[in-house]
Enzyme design. Sequence first.
Site, PDB file in Angstrom:
ATOM      1  N   ALA A 147      11.786  -6.773  23.359  1.00 29.63           N
ATOM      2  CA  ALA A 147      10.383  -6.345  23.311  1.00 29.63           C
ATOM      3  C   ALA A 147      10.241  -4.923  23.823  1.00 29.63           C
ATOM      4  O   ALA A 147      11.027  -4.472  24.671  1.00 29.63           O
ATOM      5  CB  ALA A 147       9.513  -7.285  24.136  1.00 29.63           C
ATOM      6  N   CYS A 178       4.019 -11.075  21.907  1.00 25.15           N
ATOM      7  CA  CYS A 178       3.660  -9.776  21.341  1.00 25.15           C
ATOM      8  C   CYS A 178       2.575  -9.878  20.279  1.00 25.15           C
ATOM      9  O   CYS A 178       2.414  -8.991  19.444  1.00 25.15           O
ATOM     10  CB  CYS A 178       4.895  -9.058  20.799  1.00 25.15           C
ATOM     11  SG  CYS A 178       6.143  -8.754  22.059  1.00 25.15           S
TER      12      CYS A 178
END
Length: 222
Positions: A147, A178
């Site tokens: 991420a 996300c």
Amino acid sequence: MKLQRNLEVLKMGVVNYVEALKLQERLAAERKAGKIPDTVLSLQHPPTYTIGKRRTYHNLLVSEDDLKTMGAELHCTERGGDITFHGPRQAILYPIISLRNIGFGARNYVEGLESTMIDLASLYGVRARPGNACETGVWVGNKKIGAIGVRISSGITSHGLAFNIDPDLNYFEHIVPCGIADKGVTSLRIESEMDLPPDEAIHEQLINCFAKLFQFTDVKWK
């Protein structure tokens, strides 16, 4: 003659999120003032969920009371990106660097962070890729392995990347990671057919990939 670029690495082990955030803010101010060189924090967090500056609470699927029961914290941040999880067995890098000094724009910087994690995965025979349109981070097939969420202020970076070595993936079931629905999460342990070295060695490899990609010539470890 090749320009010398110095990078200072702070190896910090497991650090509370608020403590790490305060340190980033102090170092970013010092980097802006030219008091310190480009610096990167290498660490892990205890179980922690963070939400980006868009405050997408709808992607948290449990209550804050449930998080406390799980022993996890929730923090709002001023980075880009959506909600994500940080925890043990994740390699986290928070670069505090001057993009102007290294000649990178914001987009190139984020692409560089993606390439850093892709290069690390390749060391273990894992073919990772950048996300497609509207998919941040780094992916193996349709599962996310790394991420990215950054903040850039006056050309100085903070926050950064999180690469899944072997975290407890059950924590990701409590969020829409996300903000991307119908996608899975994976780890180096799951994807690689190789025996993995200790986490500390993988952290160091990640930093070396970062330093090489951003063309730092002198890396000092602290």
